[in-house]
Each structure stands twice: as structure tokens, then as C-alpha cells.
Design an enzyme around this catalytic site. Structure first.
Site, short mmCIF file in Angstrom:
data_model
loop_
_atom_site.label_atom_id
_atom_site.label_comp_id
_atom_site.label_asym_id
_atom_site.label_seq_id
_atom_site.Cartn_x
_atom_site.Cartn_y
_atom_site.Cartn_z
N ASP A 1 0.84 -1.20 0.00
CA ASP A 1 0.00 0.00 0.00
C ASP A 1 0.87 1.26 0.00
O ASP A 1 1.71 1.42 0.89
CB ASP A 1 -0.89 -0.05 1.26
CG ASP A 1 -2.11 0.81 1.15
OD1 ASP A 1 -2.04 1.86 0.47
OD2 ASP A 1 -3.14 0.45 1.75
N ASP B 1 -10.59 4.18 -1.69
CA ASP B 1 -11.24 3.05 -1.01
C ASP B 1 -12.74 2.91 -1.29
O ASP B 1 -13.47 3.90 -1.36
CB ASP B 1 -11.07 3.18 0.51
CG ASP B 1 -9.63 2.93 0.95
OD1 ASP B 1 -8.73 2.93 0.09
OD2 ASP B 1 -9.41 2.76 2.15
#
Ligand code: GLA
Length: 402
Positions: free
Chosen positions: A151, A221
Site C-alpha cells: 500500500d 477506497d
């Protein structure tokens, strides 16, 4: 490139598969179809423990998900502890023995995934892999890890510190960091699926394969509400030709069964992710799902669309009022068609497909993948859709227009 004879030029233009630049750099045979599994983040967030991962593995087997193709059980952020004097990273007290956990997951015939960042810290502020890439890759391999979600998180600050005000140089720095971890994973000799989590900035689909990625997030997200799911779906239009075996666009993990999503919304979310050849990484509490949610996640006809070996992502063919028609070209000349009602209205008049716009000629024998019914699809076939619901069919032998 193989072009099935039975597909019309019009549909081909829309669905054409073009090999993504750099995809030849992919040396492993991993992720030849979009990865399927489960990840802890969307339900457990920062609370996830060893026990939750074991429960997820158990439930993946007991629910029939494993038999339906789900394979990876992925630990997301917050497993990380401290580095010891030699720089070796240990798990924190929520995960007392990572090797034992991997052995447990493997004993169920499943695979284990883990999470890190190229930056100094993960998104949740835990220890990450900057300057320890090789060491961390070795640790993962020694534990028996099979999948890494990497990430960007705090690495953006590293990029701007090293190349202030120079976005092109910052991107080169990111790509180099991602390639470094790819090499470190390969050097372990263990096949580890390599997935990038990023907000979709800097078009990762353009360069993902060249830094060894098997999949890359292409948006911010997801969350468990229809507006967010539909916003992400809209952002996928135009990305289809960047995906293919070994390298996939990732519109983020599934929210099926989470929050207050209705059954129609869960069905639509799952159907559209299948049309998109998206990774099917469930994100609900597998040990407590309802029979309806389980039936959606294990619908083999829909999974077969997602996992189709041709690996050609589908796309939006046309919109008509508030309904959208998406299609995906499948192995053997077959075609999947999804009609989506993204709005909350149920219309009085049913929707009718325009078969010509799909390159189809005359009535077609099709299978409704949510009812299992065999139908004859034509311009006259009434498609009645509730708000946020979907109609998904497969045509094995399409009759196409000349
Ligand atoms: C980012 C990712 C999420 C999750 C969290 C963990 O927000 O996009 O999927 O991994 O980090 O901190």
C-alpha cells in the site's frame, strides 16, 4: 491475438483486448485469472486478530466458497509489530505466531496473504518495509505467505521529500520502490501474488505490469454503500484493455454482505465486478453471513464470468436513460451482458435491449445467471429491474450481425 469468428466487428471494437505495455515482463504464472479470496479490512478493520483469520479460513471451507474458487485468506493492516536488533520484523500480539497461522490456513487447502507499504509506515501507522524490502520478503516467505498487498500510504511523503515539486520524478521513485519489492519477492523463490493498493493516481494500469504487479487498485477506497460502489464502477470505463491474465485492474475488495447493502445491491456489486474481471476478494464476516449473501458469493455462473480464461475485462457498451448495458467477451465466442439500474427508481415500463448495439442479430438463447432460467433474449424481451438491481445473462453461442 485470437479473434473468435462469431463476434461482430462492432462488439470487437468495444471489447478488444490489447496487451498492456510491459506485460511481457511478467515472468511468473500467477494470477492467470483474477485472484479470489477474502481480506480482513472491509469488515474487521484495525481489530483483526489471528482468530478472525482462522475463522475466515474455516468459514471459507464450510460455506462452499473454497469449492467455488476462493483461495486467498488475506491479513490486511495492523498485524505488524516491531523490528528486532537485526531489523527482522515481527508480528504484534494479535498475531502470536505467523508461521503457525500460515500452516493452519495451508492445512485447509488455502493460501495466506499479508499487507505492507513501501513507506516507513502503513496507512494505519504500523511498521512498513522502507529499506527492509528484501528482509521483509524473506520473512514472508519463511512464514509461508502467498500474497502481498503493498500500500503506497506514507511513501508519498518519501516521494515528495526526494523530488520536491517534480511529479514525474516522484512517479519514477514510486515505480522503483515497487519494482524493488517485486524483485525481493521473486528472489525468495516462493510464488507470491503482488498487489498494489493506491488511490488510482498516476494511472497504475499504464505501468503496473512493468514493475511486476499482478493487480493494482485504480480508485480510492470502497465502502459499503451503493453510491460509492457505483462511483467506482463508473471509474472503470476505459480501463478494460489494460487488464489480462497475470495483470488486473482492481476496483477494490468486495463489500458484499457488509453494512446495509440490500440484496439487489449485493447482486449488482458482485455481477459488475465479474463483468470487470475484478479480483473477487470478499470482505464480509464469513462466519456470520446470511444464506442469501452466501448464495451471491458462491454463484458459480457469475464466478465463471469473472474467472473466464480469456481474461478480457468487460466494458459499458451503452446507456439508455437510467439503465446501463455492459458486456464482456468470453472464451469460445460467448458473451456476458449485464443491464444495470444504478438509480433507485423502479420504472413502470420494462427495459428493452437494443440487440444491434451489442452486435447481435435476432433472438438469442441465453441463461439468466441470477435465476438460472433459460430465456430467449430479443429486442422485445422485457427486463424489469428494481432500483440498484441487475439483469445478468450469458449467451454461449451469440448470433452476430453481419
Ligand atoms: C488503505 C487501503 C485499504 C486498507 C487500509 C489499511 O486505506 O486502501 O484497503 O488496506 O489502507 O490501513
Amino acid at each position: 491475438m485470437r479473434v473468435p469468428a462469431s463476434i461482430s466487428a462492432a462488439v470487437l471494437t468495444l471489447l478488444l483486448f490489447v496487451t498492456a505495455p510491459g506485460s511481457q515482463a511478467q515472468t511468473t504464472q500467477l494470477a492467470q485469472t483474477p485472484p479470489m479470496g477474502w481480506n480482513s479490512w472491509n469488515f474487521f478493520h484495525e481489530q483483526v486478530t489471528d482468530k478472525d483469520i482462522r475463522n475466515a479460513a474455516d468459514a471459507m471451507v464450510a460455506s462452499g466458497m473454497k469449492d467455488a474458487g476462493y483461495e486467498y485468506v488475506n491479513i490486511d493492516d495492523t498485524w505488524e509489530g516491531e523490528r528486532d536488533a537485526n531489523g527482522v520484523l515481527h508480528s504484534n500480539k494479535k498475531f502470536p505466531d505467523m508461521k503457525a497461522l500460515a500452516d493452519y490456513v495451508h492445512s485447509k487447502g488455502l493460501k495466506l496473504g499479508i499487507y505492507s507499504s513501501p513507506g516507513p509506515k502503513t496507512c494505519a501507522g504500523f511498521e512498513a518495509s522502507l529499506d527492509h524490502e528484501s528482509q521483509d520478503a524473506q520473512t514472508y516467505a519463511a512464514w509461508g505467505i502467498d500474497y502481498l498487498k503493498y500500500d503506497q500510504c506514507s511513501f508519498d511523503k518519501v516521494q515528495s521529500r526526494l523530488a520536491p515539486g517534480d511529479p514525474a520524478a516522484q512517479l519514477r521513485i514510486l515505480r522503483a520502490a515497487l519494482a524493488k519489492m517485486s524483485e525481493a519477492l521473486k528472489a525468495t523463490g516462493r510464488p507470491i501474488v503482488y498487489s498494489l493498493s493506491i488511490g488510482g493516481e498516476n494511472a497504475p494500469w499504464e505501468w503496473g505490469p512493468s514493475v511486476g504487479l499482478n493487480l493494482w487498485r485504480d480508485t480510492q477506497d470502497i465502502s459499503a454503500n451503493w453510491d460509492r460502489i457505483y462511483t467506482i464502477l463508473n471509474l472503470q470505463a476505459g480501463l478494460a484493455h489494460f487488464a489480462g491474465p497475470g495483470h488486473w485492474n482492481d476496483p477494490d475488495m468486495l463489500e458484499v454482505g457488509n453494512g446495509k447493502l440490500t440484496l439487489a445491491e449485493n447482486r449488482s456489486h458482485f455481477s459488475m465486478w465479474a463483468i470487470l474481471a475484478a479480483p473477487l476478494i470478499a470482505g464480509n464476516d464469513l462466519s456470520k453471513m446470511t444464506p442469501e449473501v452466501k448464495a451471491i458469493l458462491t454463484n458459480r455462473d457469475v464466478i465463471a464470468i469473472d474467472q473466464d480464461k480469456l481474461g478480457q475485462e468487460g466494458t459499458r457498451i451503452y446507456s439508455d436513460g437510467e439503465r446501463e448495458v455492459w458486456a464482456r467477451h468470453l472464451t469460445g465466442g460467448a458473451l456476458a451482458i449485464a443491464v444495470l439500474n444504478p438509480g433507485s427508481n423502479q420504472f413502470v415500463f420494462p427495459f428493452h435491449l437494443n440487440m444491434a448495439k451489442l452486435g447481435l442479430a435476432g433472438p438469442q438463447t441465453a441463461r439468466n445467471l441470477w435465476t438460472g432460467e433459460s430465456i430467449v433474449l430479443s429486442n422485445d424481451f422485457p427486463i424489469q429491474l428494481a432500483g440498484h438491481d441487475v439483469f445478468l445473462v450469458r449467451i454461449d453461442h451469440p448470433k452476430v450481425s453481419e
